[in-house]
Design an enzyme around this catalytic site. Structure first.
Site: not given
Length: 368
Positions: A177, A212-213, A235, A304
């Protein structure tokens, strides 16, 4: 409007409203509203807020939303996550449920990833199942719903998509999403060039994605690169470049069917100086992208919970989106509608086949 010398502050509402109207129109002709189950397993304030926000949006559109509280969310004396796996399995088996979402984080990255794979791919509105991730990373945009019943990744892939309409017998592969919401925001502000061929409309754009999750940063970098952009994925300990463009000489130029990843020798400051778009998703209130490092006229998106950009970001950015949460929830409800419309019959058939298989196994078992 922008004041002199400042970029535009863009709220998510007008973008979200476009999809809200689309969903409302679709629901008006539905024989029944789709049913979404949210599973809350901790007492974490962000998860609780997101669950309340989900309910509010569902109620406004007439989507049936059921919040199941388990573990610490149900009783402070219980451990976080207690009973969450059982709640997921029960919702998988409930034929009245069209979609399931789980409010993460619960245990931590590894165990949460395990839970994400327990959610039935026929009901995974968050697009976190490995089947959908495989398709995303391999630039496979459509799928035959029957293949979701298999535990194996696809072996025969269709030709590259030439438009947004799935071929007969196929549906769109579900995308996570938040990355999808970011792409829709970039489409809305014309970062994507509609004159270019489908699947390459971000060509000519350089994007930096910070963090870079596996939930946001990496899938977003892959999505943008598969749409033609040059992407720097930043990252804590490395910077990588995602691109479909080859590194061969001009005589050997052949575009890759999907993005490839190379290590980058550039610093964050050098990446930002090149970037037309900067997306930051660092879950740390102390982290700030330096305005002085930004390219003049760039687009900045904060993903975030805390603001990752400095207060003067619009001194450099031509457009700044401080939050995209309302667009993200619309993508979730859009995925839910896709399941309700396209996957329900296939899900019922798959469950029926499973029940028949179980029945035959029982029937073939010798009596003791």
């Amino acid at each position: 409007m922008a004041s002199e010398g400042k970029g535009v502050l863009l709220k998510a509402d007008p973008i979200a409203n476009t999809f809200r109207d689309e969903i409302r129109s679709a629901l008006a002709s539905a024989p029944r509203p789709p049913k979404l189950v949210g599973i809350l397993a901790t007492s974490a304030a962000p998860s609780k807020f997101y669950s309340e926000f989900t309910k509010k949006q569902c109620d406004a559109l007439g989507v049936e939303f059921v919040l199941r509280r388990v573990g610490q969310a149900a009783d402070e004396a219980l451990a976080p996550g207690e009973g969450v796996e059982e709640a997921i399995i029960e919702s998988n088996e409930d034929a009245s449920v069209d979609g399931i979402m789980v409010y993460y984080p619960i245990f931590g990255a590894q165990q949460d990833h395990y839970l994400q794979q327990i959610v039935s791919p026929f009901k995974d509105v968050e697009g976190l199942n490995f089947k959908f991730h495989y398709n995303l990373y391999h630039n496979i945009r459509f799928l035959d719903p029957k293949t979701l019943a298999s535990s194996l990744p696809p072996t025969n892939t269709s030709a590259p998509a030439v438009n947004d309409e799935p071929p007969a017998g196929q549906v769109k592969s579900i995308l996570p999403c938040t990355p999808l919401a970011i792409v829709k925001c970039l489409e809305h502000i014309d970062v994507y060039n509609k004159l270019l061929p489908y699947g390459d409309r971000a060509y000519g754009k350089t994007v930096t994605v910070i963090n870079r999750s596996e939930v946001v940063g990496r899938p977003l970098a892959a999505l943008l690169a598969n749409d033609g952009a040059r992407v720097f994925s930043v990252d804590i300990d490395s910077i990588q470049e995602y691109t479909k463009r080859p590194r061969q000489s001009a005589e050997e130029r052949k575009y890759h069917p999907r993005h490839v990843v190379h290590p980058s020798t550039l610093s964050l400051q050098e990446c930002l100086a090149l970037s037309d778009v900067v997306v930051s998703a660092v879950p740390n209130a102390a982290y700030k992208v330096k305005t002085a490092w930004l390219k003049d006229g760039c687009v900045c998106l904060n993903v975030a919970a805390d603001k990752n950009f400095e207060p003067d970001v619009r001194e450099k950015a031509s457009l700044y989106l401080p939050t995209i949460g309302k667009v993200t929830i619309m993508m979730l409800l859009r995925n839910l509608w896709d399941f309700h419309l396209s996957f329900t019959a296939h899900c019922a058939h798959a469950l029926l086949r499973l029940r028949l298989q179980q029945y035959r196994q029982v029937a073939d078992t010798p009596a003791s």
